[in-house]
Design an enzyme around this catalytic site. Structure first.
Site, short mmCIF file in Angstrom:
data_model
loop_
_atom_site.label_atom_id
_atom_site.label_comp_id
_atom_site.label_asym_id
_atom_site.label_seq_id
_atom_site.Cartn_x
_atom_site.Cartn_y
_atom_site.Cartn_z
N LYS A 179 38.68 45.31 43.67
CA LYS A 179 38.49 43.86 43.69
C LYS A 179 38.35 43.38 45.13
O LYS A 179 39.26 43.54 45.93
CB LYS A 179 39.66 43.17 43.00
CG LYS A 179 39.81 43.59 41.53
CD LYS A 179 40.98 42.90 40.85
CE LYS A 179 42.31 43.28 41.44
NZ LYS A 179 43.45 42.79 40.64
N GLY A 215 47.75 34.18 39.66
CA GLY A 215 47.55 34.88 38.40
C GLY A 215 46.20 35.52 38.21
O GLY A 215 45.90 36.06 37.13
N THR A 216 45.38 35.50 39.24
CA THR A 216 44.01 36.02 39.10
C THR A 216 43.98 37.49 38.67
O THR A 216 43.25 37.86 37.75
CB THR A 216 43.26 35.88 40.44
OG1 THR A 216 43.30 34.52 40.86
CG2 THR A 216 41.82 36.31 40.30
N GLY A 217 44.78 38.34 39.33
CA GLY A 217 44.77 39.77 39.02
C GLY A 217 45.27 40.06 37.62
O GLY A 217 44.68 40.88 36.90
N CYS A 218 46.36 39.41 37.22
CA CYS A 218 46.90 39.60 35.87
C CYS A 218 45.86 39.18 34.84
O CYS A 218 45.65 39.85 33.81
CB CYS A 218 48.17 38.78 35.68
SG CYS A 218 49.46 39.07 36.89
#
Length: 271
Positions: A179, A215-218
């Site tokens: 990412k 919270g983007t990655g989750c």
């Protein structure tokens, strides 16, 4: 005649709780609901967390994690599993053992550092992530900080992302999604690289001017798991997840006095 109940794809998240609701288990379950999956959870840790950072974290015993997992998998069954915060070597190894015995695709989000810079993974657990957890992954989804933490490869350009992906794949996941959201300098778009070592998929989206990205990655990892649970091939599931999380970032909103969350329900409000 009664209509038979509709079978929803079943996705299990194995992760920590975010009391502020922006990341962790809470973000995972919101994402799964938004994407038409039935979300289930194995709690690995409880955090005191808000828009300003993580004020405390308490790990659950490995026996509690194992019991939650077996309770769900042995009765309900799963069609995909997503892992998040696993703060110790004992938890990493416990979960890796459970995943190795589960016939379902696995998305490993090797959470190391929170959005606010708080450490969520003990240094002593890194080797267990490399040698035990990553080999179970259908897709591993490290960000650039996590790539550096796990492999020592520091990504400063898109060209470096290939080298980072090769280093992650060397630990055994079938696919690596590097990412590039934290990439600076030449990066105009938010670019990610998905590869299995033979084919490459570069995923690009506009770099959005919104600081509320908690919270983007989750969210991305849970969206990928939801796609895999529906039977989508990995490249299709990842592309759809990228589109979903881009919309969620665009709709991210202020909450508290710090960094607010992405909006998991943005599609419901867009109609």
């Amino acid at each position: 005649m009664d209509t038979p109940p509709r079978a929803l794809p079943r996705v299990l998240t194995v992760a920590g709780s975010d009391s502020g609701g922006g990341a962790g288990i809470q973000a995972d379950l919101k994402t799964m609901l938004a994407l038409g999956a039935h979300g289930m959870s194995v709690l690995t840790a409880v955090t005191a967390q808000n828009s300003l950072g993580v004020q405390g974290a308490w790990e659950l015993p490995a026996a509690a994690v194992r019991a939650q997992y077996r309770s769900v998998v042995d009765d309900i069954g799963v069609q995909a599993v997503k892992t998040g915060m696993l703060s110790s070597a004992e938890l990493v190894e416990t979960v890796a053992e459970l995943l190795a015995d589960t016939d379902a695709p696995v998305v490993v989000d090797p959470v190391g550092i929170s959005k606010h810079g708080d450490s969520l993974l003990a240094a002593s657990a890194l080797d267990s992530v490399r040698t035990k957890l990553l080999p179970t992954a259908t897709v591993a989804t490290p960000n650039l900080d996590e790539v550096a933490q796990l492999t020592g490869v520091r990504v400063e350009s898109e060209a470096d992302m290939r080298r980072a992906a090769a280093a992650v794949l060397a630990y055994g996941p079938r696919w690596a999604l590097i990412k590039g959201g934290h990439l600076t300098g030449e990066a105009v778009d938010a670019v990610d690289l998905l590869t299995d070592g033979s084919e490459e998929h570069w995923l690009r989206a506009p770099r959005l001017d919104n600081r509320h990205t908690h919270g983007t990655g989750c969210t991305l990892a849970s969206a990928i798991a939801s796609g895999l649970a529906k039977g989508q091939p990995v490249p299709e599931a990842v592309a759809a997840a990228k589109e979903y999380v881009t919309g969620a970032i665009a709709a991210g909103f202020a909450l508290g006095r710090g960094i607010g969350p992405v909006d998991h329900g943005w599609r419901f409000r867009a109609v």
